[in-house]
Design an enzyme around this catalytic site. Sequence first.
Site, PDB file in Angstrom:
ATOM      1  N   GLN B 485       0.817  -1.219   0.000  1.00 33.30           N
ATOM      2  CA  GLN B 485       0.000   0.000   0.000  1.00 33.30           C
ATOM      3  C   GLN B 485       0.847   1.264   0.000  1.00 33.30           C
ATOM      4  O   GLN B 485       0.327   2.351  -0.228  1.00 33.30           O
ATOM      5  CB  GLN B 485      -0.974  -0.016   1.183  1.00 33.30           C
ATOM      6  CG  GLN B 485      -0.393   0.386   2.541  1.00 33.30           C
ATOM      7  CD  GLN B 485       0.316  -0.747   3.241  1.00 33.30           C
ATOM      8  OE1 GLN B 485       0.912  -1.606   2.620  1.00 33.30           O
ATOM      9  NE2 GLN B 485       0.293  -0.738   4.552  1.00 33.30           N
ATOM     10  N   GLU B 710      -9.286   0.500   0.696  1.00 25.92           N
ATOM     11  CA  GLU B 710     -10.492  -0.270   0.400  1.00 25.92           C
ATOM     12  C   GLU B 710     -11.486   0.471  -0.482  1.00 25.92           C
ATOM     13  O   GLU B 710     -12.331  -0.152  -1.131  1.00 25.92           O
ATOM     14  CB  GLU B 710     -11.190  -0.631   1.718  1.00 25.92           C
ATOM     15  CG  GLU B 710     -10.295  -1.404   2.657  1.00 25.92           C
ATOM     16  CD  GLU B 710     -10.759  -1.319   4.101  1.00 25.92           C
ATOM     17  OE1 GLU B 710     -11.165  -2.336   4.643  1.00 25.92           O
ATOM     18  OE2 GLU B 710     -10.725  -0.210   4.682  1.00 25.92           O
TER      19      GLU B 710
END
Lengths: 288, 757, 155
Positions: B485, B710
């Site tokens: 990430q 997300e």
Amino acid sequence: MIPFDMVEPASLQEAVSLLDPQEPTIRPVAGGTALMLMMKSGVFQPTRLVCLHRIEPEHARITLVADGALRIGAMATLRQVEKDADVAARLPVLKRAMRTLSNVRVRNVARVGGALAHGDPHMDLPPVLAALGARVAIAGPKQSREMPLEDLYAGYYETVLEKNELITAVMVPALDGRKAAYMKVTSRTADDWPSLGVAVSFAMKNGTISDPVVVVSAATAKVTRMKTAEAALNNAAPDDASLRRAGDAAAEEAEVLSDAHGSAPYKRELLRVYLRRAVRQALDGSAE
Amino acid sequence: MTEAGRELPRLEARAKVTGRAEYTHNLRLPGMLYGKVFRSTVPHGRLRRIDTAAARALDGVHRVITGEDIRRLIPEPYYGPAFHDQPILALDKVRHVGEPVAVALAADPHVAERAVQLIAAEYEELPAVYDEVAAMRPDIVVHDMLKPAGTFADLKHLKGRTGTNVALDYHLRRGDPDEAFKSAAHVFEHTFKTQQCLHVPFEPFVAMAEPADNALVIHTSNQTPSFVRTEIARLLGWPENRVRVKVPYLGGGFGAKVYVKLEALVAALALIVRRPVKVALTMEEQFYVITKHPTTFRIKSGVDTDGRIVARACEVFWNGGAYADIGPRVTQKSGFTSPGPYDIDNVRIDSYELYTNRTPAGALRGFGIPQLVWAYESHTDLIARELDVDPVAFRRRNILRDGRPQASGTAMKDAAVAEVLETLAARMGWNDNQPFDHGGGAIRRGRGIAIGFKASISPTTSVAIVNVSADGSAVLYTSTVDMGQGSDTAYAQIVAEVLAVKTEAVRIVHPDTDVTPYDMGTLGSRSLFHMGNAVRLAAEDALAKLRALAAEAGLPEGTNYPPAEIFKKRFGMQAGNVIGAASFMPTYKSPDPQTGLSDNVTPFWMIGGAGAEVAVDTETGAVRVEKLVNAADCGRPINPAVARTQLSGAATMQLGFTLSEVMLLDGGQVTNASLADYKIPGIRDIPPMQSELVAAEQHSGPFGAKGLGESGTFGVSPAIANAIHDAVGVRITELPITAEAVFRALRQQAGRPLEDA
Amino acid sequence: MMTTARTIAFTLNGQQVSTMIEPHRNLVELLQRFDLFGSRESCGQGLCGCCTVLVDDVAVSGCLYFAVWVDGKSVTTVEHLDADGTLSPVQQAFIEAGAFQCGYCTPGFILMSHQLLKEHPNPSDDDIRHYLSGNLCRCGAYPEIIEAVKLAAKR
């Protein structure tokens, strides 16, 4: 993976002699890409592999024979077939099919003989070659034999090969103006085993289809010629009504199986549609 | 700002493109043994006998370990973040196919694998339950007694409960939904379902434990090193400081690698055999570890004559599989967002986590939100269609505007719902007065949009340490796991921004619980906000200390001396260092146990949405996504380029969950446990994509930023279903949307239903 | 089942090496013995490409390739691409385009891109998808990967 022995004979005859007609745990290995999957999953646990890498190099050649036919040695890699200039010029349908077959890395390694002998109905090469009227040459301990490719398959992952026989080459006749196409239908992602393979080839005489060959794969337990669909196409104009009739005949005739790629009723509908699309693509080269 | 907001490549980029990045997968230790797992072949049964004799007799096998061996080391060998329900190896009972029953240890993994084939187990088979709605009935009970871990207040009432599969029931009541439904002009009710699918990190689960002097070192591919330390220490009855957990880069996580997965197993094995033990799962084995909840969502809305939603009732059943893992939190944390990002006065939510005899379900990129958005955005589209209102216009009328209370009672602050909706509408050409080309012949085209939102996990803590060396370079210690990430890079940018140095001058120390301080976990898009704030505060603390050092050194206040000069002046040479430290924990108020309401249920909101254009082949049902627009509110991104990749990457993953990914079960057995038959998107499945971060700011976030991992998943599935409906007039209510499902719906619509298989 | 390990000799990243290995071990395992971890077995089926290795300059799936088969051949792994201290143009382009997240599949994509650009120095979008269709990226960095390959082709 469970330990085993590997032998590397230097000739085809030696390779054949190292195989055992009674012993299923001894098998030949060419590219190994399919065999290793079976070994990793534990479906196949060999005691000995007979590696064919060191047999005579002629078995890996693709040669143009006198009548315009191509003889593809069983040890040729799929990538060789894809890149071969004669294949590209004479059998463009085969070259096109190669591009959708697995991926570049696997084609770099996998061999034609292995792809034909594996007997997995989802493979792309058997239906295309069968539609092109290919014959396979087979060597055994005593004699060699030859047969139409579709006769090689006896059932799901089953061939008529004896355990000590090896495919040595596949002979593909010249197209001689015949039209051909192969449709690989994947239903989940673009790169997948097909739910259905449809390969066709036929001649066009005075605007009508002549001497058609229709081969179905993936949806059926083995690569299968669709005789009633061929009959429906023979001497018919390639119009919508005839193609629908042929599609219906194939959907009726094929013994379609349900699996993770789709239910049997659905795959029969796919066959109806893709038989039509295959004939059209053969005619105009469109990739519908 | 120069460093926060800068688009620079990830700090570890060179290590990754040269294949030299460190993963647990790479690690080998002298004397180590490989463990291979023998797994249950039955979905539910009492374990009668395990025969390990043949395996033990195999040449090269060091030892075969069963649950009883582990029980001798750890009397209560059950773990889990919400319930202590999962045995390290099966004891007494097995509850899903693939549950670990025994482990063979050998120096050669091939030998261990062969040994596993020689192990046999006998079970007394019990009836099994697979469906989440069926599991509401107590006829088949997966766990004889519920054992909540005690960490969560809302699970306490379940302690010791028998005869149930309900591992959490969450209820929210707002306004008077019954009355509102009665007086509503229109009432709509639908049921939507989602499938079981899974994360498939390409570095499959791998962990290694190494006995040390009066301690244990665990090397693992895990997203929650601090939790692992606490949980292993609890199991062993040791103080935390005897357990050391180290995590390098992860080859993907996506929520699979949260809490304890293999760590308790390798810890027990290593302590039993007193050697380092590594367990590395295969891709196939990943199908038996953790998955995404299948769900059934019954949703009902009342709409008034002005097209305003006046009431919504949500009944959500979460299929948690055999062990609770973090499922009960999914049920609650996501449960309260199930009415969607709409301003509705009367809401009823009933959300149930259920045990079944499937592979456990837990957190997967969205923590339940994509399942909810699938239902509420499909439902919302159906309402708009039924009322003959443009779906964008209908949403404009109903969305939660900034400052309005969400169903829980917590206000939507810094939540760019409207901006996300308008960005999608603009990028989809929705506002143009051009009619959309629906195509003709066999190929029909359609378009759809969907928006969703998520609360952050709360209350949670993050701690950071910034160490400034005498030359002015800085090292950051955190327990955040960089699994792709980009947290290493983002944190370095935050430190650099505060200390006024270049990002490249900041080094990151990866999680090592002996060295790096506590963090609740790398999950739920919480890191950039929580740890990001801690990092900023720690850097500010270091800066304050540097200033104090400057004062001690007699440097005039207010002048901007580079740190190296301050150190030199103070210590007379390049010596010393300054350590800044900080904890960050946002405030939080638990939902009221009766009403489920709280006016401070999350420290920030995540907003995401998608727009899709599809082409449907009406002869085969095949759906081709021709355009996918993703939009999200991540506040002010710290690294916009990395953030956009996160957004499109999440959307791509959700594209797989939408169109092709499904775990197929036959008698509890997964029949497609491989990438050959569980199909994730490849390069030829990716539609042309636009990914846009809307202009926004999270005022409480570090330099205005918040998490994004997300948000890209939220809208994809319903946007595609809505587009299919627009194209061919059929509604798909269950994921995945296969070609066959669409074809069957088309035939149903035409009055010629296709026969069943 | 007993099997005999055999000695194989091959060129590994430009150096002559030899080792003893049994027939049931695959190329990824062989490389691990030389502390090379850039080729990784993930799907185990030749589909994800994480285990990509060049054998005689042709990309193969290391997880589906018997180790003994590299006897007499030349093996190149991702770790060799910057042997002279400089990243290859493909590696450099992957960094600039941000063409990865977790990085696990990256060596495979890079080695496949090397084979692609060797055979098609100016690849079309279709060529790129064709060569990279046997590599999967679970983080979904495909758009950036395509951009990276185009960027590398320009150099």
